[in-house]
Design an enzyme around this catalytic site. Structure first.
Site, PDB file in Angstrom:
ATOM      1  N   HIS A  67     -27.033 -33.604 -23.554  1.00  0.00           N
ATOM      2  CA  HIS A  67     -26.033 -34.755 -23.166  1.00  0.00           C
ATOM      3  C   HIS A  67     -24.607 -34.170 -23.650  1.00  0.00           C
ATOM      4  CE1 HIS A  67     -28.640 -38.386 -21.616  1.00  0.00           C
ATOM      5  NE2 HIS A  67     -28.973 -36.879 -21.157  1.00  0.00           N
ATOM      6  N   GLU A  69     -22.362 -35.770 -25.258  1.00  0.00           N
ATOM      7  CA  GLU A  69     -21.875 -36.097 -26.546  1.00  0.00           C
ATOM      8  C   GLU A  69     -22.677 -35.395 -27.675  1.00  0.00           C
ATOM      9  OE1 GLU A  69     -23.237 -37.779 -24.149  1.00  0.00           O
ATOM     10  OE2 GLU A  69     -22.837 -39.840 -23.857  1.00  0.00           O
ATOM     11  N   CYS A  93     -26.124 -42.833 -23.783  1.00  0.00           N
ATOM     12  CA  CYS A  93     -27.454 -43.321 -23.724  1.00  0.00           C
ATOM     13  C   CYS A  93     -27.771 -43.820 -25.228  1.00  0.00           C
ATOM     14  CB  CYS A  93     -28.408 -42.421 -23.025  1.00  0.00           C
ATOM     15  SG  CYS A  93     -28.745 -40.945 -23.977  1.00  0.00           S
ATOM     16  N   CYS A  96     -28.211 -40.556 -27.424  1.00  0.00           N
ATOM     17  CA  CYS A  96     -26.899 -40.031 -28.119  1.00  0.00           C
ATOM     18  C   CYS A  96     -26.325 -41.108 -28.957  1.00  0.00           C
ATOM     19  CB  CYS A  96     -25.875 -39.944 -26.945  1.00  0.00           C
ATOM     20  SG  CYS A  96     -26.313 -38.429 -25.873  1.00  0.00           S
TER      21      CYS A  96
END
Ligand SMILES: Nc1ccn([C@H]2C[C@H](O)[C@@H](COP(=O)(O)O)O2)c(=O)n1
Ligand SMILES: [Zn+2]
Length: 154
Positions: A67, A69, A93, A96
């Site tokens: 992801h 992040e 999410c 993360c």
């Protein structure tokens, strides 16, 4: 946030491009990331599909994609320090959120929160974790709708 959006443009995910930008307390950019497969893992060999015809989860992107992040946090050379802010085009999410907390980020500024019924629990858990850990969360309030970039000599 504009840098996060620019970074998202680099994602090869045909369905969703997410970007993130980590900045210090002083506003210095520390790391930038977008959603993509891990280094050395070819886009040609892994699937970008959301669903597979056979129902095999290994034929979808989800077990493989990193992801935005996480990439922004891992792309920094700086040791974790208080007051770091993470700008992200999409609300993080739960996975993360755990990494954001453990890496010492103090504030998350997001552009949009994904509202999808079958993954709602992921975002509820994320809010819960960030709140419990004392990470500030706020929705970005843009002061302008776009930033045109002209490629020309200054
Ligand atoms: N905060 C987020 C949320 C999602 N992503 C990435 C992960 C996938 O590549 C894509 C989500 O796919 P979708 O289910 O919308 O097709 O976005 C992220 O990096 N950060
Ligand atoms: Zn995530």
């Amino acid at each position: 946030m504009a840098i996060a959006f620019l970074s998202a443009e680099r994602s090869k995910d045909p369905n969703r491009q997410v970007g993130a930008c980590l900045v210090s307390q002083e506003g210095i950019i520390l790391g930038i990331g977008y959603n993509g497969f891990p280094r050395g893992c070819s886009d040609d060999k892994l699937p970008w599909a959301k669903k597979s015809a056979s129902g095999d989860p290994l034929e979808t992107k989800f077990p493989y994609v990193v992801h935005a992040e996480v990439n922004a946090i891992l792309n920094t050379n700086h040791a974790s320090a208080a007051g770091q802010k993470l700008y992200v085009t999409m609300f993080p999410c739960n996975e993360c959120a755990k990494i954001i907390i453990q890496s010492g980020v103090s504030e998350v500024i997001y552009f949009v929160e994904k509202k999808i019924d079958n993954s709602a629990h992921v975002y509820v858990a994320s809010h819960k974790l960030l709140s419990m850990a004392g990470v500030k969360v706020r929705k970005h309030q843009p002061q302008m709708a776009q930033i045109p970039i002209k490629f020309q000599e200054p």
